[in-house]
Design an enzyme around this catalytic site. Sequence first.
Site, PDB file in Angstrom:
ATOM      1  N   TYR A 187      -1.377   4.938 -10.326  1.00 64.96           N
ATOM      2  CA  TYR A 187      -2.403   4.162 -11.064  1.00 64.96           C
ATOM      3  C   TYR A 187      -3.808   4.611 -10.667  1.00 64.96           C
ATOM      4  CZ  TYR A 187      -5.316  -0.206 -10.709  1.00 64.96           C
ATOM      5  OH  TYR A 187      -6.323  -1.140 -10.663  1.00 64.96           O
ATOM      6  N   TYR A 209       0.839  -1.197   0.000  1.00 60.59           N
ATOM      7  CA  TYR A 209       0.000   0.000   0.000  1.00 60.59           C
ATOM      8  C   TYR A 209       0.875   1.248   0.000  1.00 60.59           C
ATOM      9  CZ  TYR A 209      -4.360   2.523   0.897  1.00 60.59           C
ATOM     10  OH  TYR A 209      -5.468   3.324   0.785  1.00 60.59           O
TER      11      TYR A 209
END
Lengths: 130, 381
Positions: free
Chosen positions: B328, B280
């Site tokens: 992204y 993450y």
Amino acid sequence: MSDDTLPDPDSEPYWDGAAAGELRYRHCASCETVIFYPRSLCTHCGAPNPDWAVSKGQGTVYAVSVVHRAPPAFKGQSPYAVLLVDLDEGFRMMSRIIDVEPDSVSIGDRVRVIFQDGPDGRPTPYFTPA
Amino acid sequence: MSLKRACAIAGVAESRLGVVPDSTVLTLQAEALVAALADAGLEKSDVDGLLVSGAWGRLPGLQIAEYLGIQPSYADSTMVGGASFEFHLGHAAAAIQAGLCKVAVILYGSTQRSRADKYIFQIRNDLGYQYEAPYGLPTPVGSYAMAASRHFAQYGTTSEQLADLAVSTREWAALNPKAYRREPLTREDVLNSGPIATPLNKLDCCLFTDGGGAVVVVSPEIAKTLDKAPVWLLGQGESVSHAQISEMPDLTVTPAAKSGARAFEMAGVTHTDLDLVQIYDSFTITVLLTLESLGFCSPGAGGEFISNGRTGPSGEFPLNTNGGGLSYCHPGQYGIFLIIEAVRQLRGECDARQVADATLALISGTGGVLSSNSTCILGVE
């Protein structure tokens, strides 16, 4: 920022302390754990209703960040230095350093508490160089 | 009891990502669900478990089930921030192992970019937060900046090292047609992007996008009947540490230290067995701290570990191969996309960004302000 739910039953003695120029924390008589922020039980042994104590207000900067993009309620104040301070009694709290250039504060600096009105008008603990 | 091979991931999908104004949180999740079920070769009527997370509704777990027309016999609305979906994966495995459901869907959607006025987190200043709120630390970035300041002071980590991670992650994004930011990025671009909360600059921070995702988790018996090769859950661990940064015991060690150790032990593998890693990346510092806490390098060595392109497409340590939350997409809670990318890599579906011969992956989700972590190890063998 203003919140009409505050102070609450956990925090009222803390904010009353700030208004009286005292930085208050809690201490467990059963296991000697120092508790901050104030809670209704010991975070270590679970004993209810820890004692209240008053800090000497002296501590060391544990972490610092100079805020350049302030949240909406703090617009116009940046840059300012938000701290995590390790108080000598063994608890850590967030605060802000005042009366000095924000970039001049370093981790490891000694600081002491002073009280000023916070954003909601309530006397609030801040720190300044010791 | 172990969750090793208690379930397999049979289908994954995103919804449209980026800026999706003609959507709601419900339509994005429906879009992802339909695509993930098609990917798995299953029908909506097969779904008997539903695991959701979000702060977009009054009772998100009920609203999305109602909208989709699913009445699950196993429901989980664990909400521990962006890591919730890695928690869900472990919970789905346990539920399947216990026979409580057979086909569980993990779902997420957010329209925070296009409809922020309606669905953004409400910042609360009451209860424990009243002791931080007066000081104006922007959340969550300011808390991560605090951790970075501590790591810099304790170990000599630099902004240049963090910038290198953003650059490597962007290089992966350039290979992913679905990534939101694909143009080349340099170390200087990151360093000159402007301070948000020192020492973090704008490009140390994740994107702010819309998007949704779905993951279909099935029992071993069902997995063996499907066309695509199952991706097995081999290990999982989870840990919750604190809610606010002033309550984090050591700002350089995240709850991944506990959850990662459990995941590795359960899977029976070691760091060097892994082919790729998805961590993450809410902020560059999140990745550095998580890598150290998971034991990929020693405490303090994270800066060197992530610098000079080591984690990029030409580097030796493939990390965040979809372009991550940094480049992204990052629709508020990013953790579900870690699972989606790891599954695609393990299936060999990643085209230009495919990691060669990938059979074993680790994913590690972090939520809150370094508050929660769940780490999962996935494999195709």
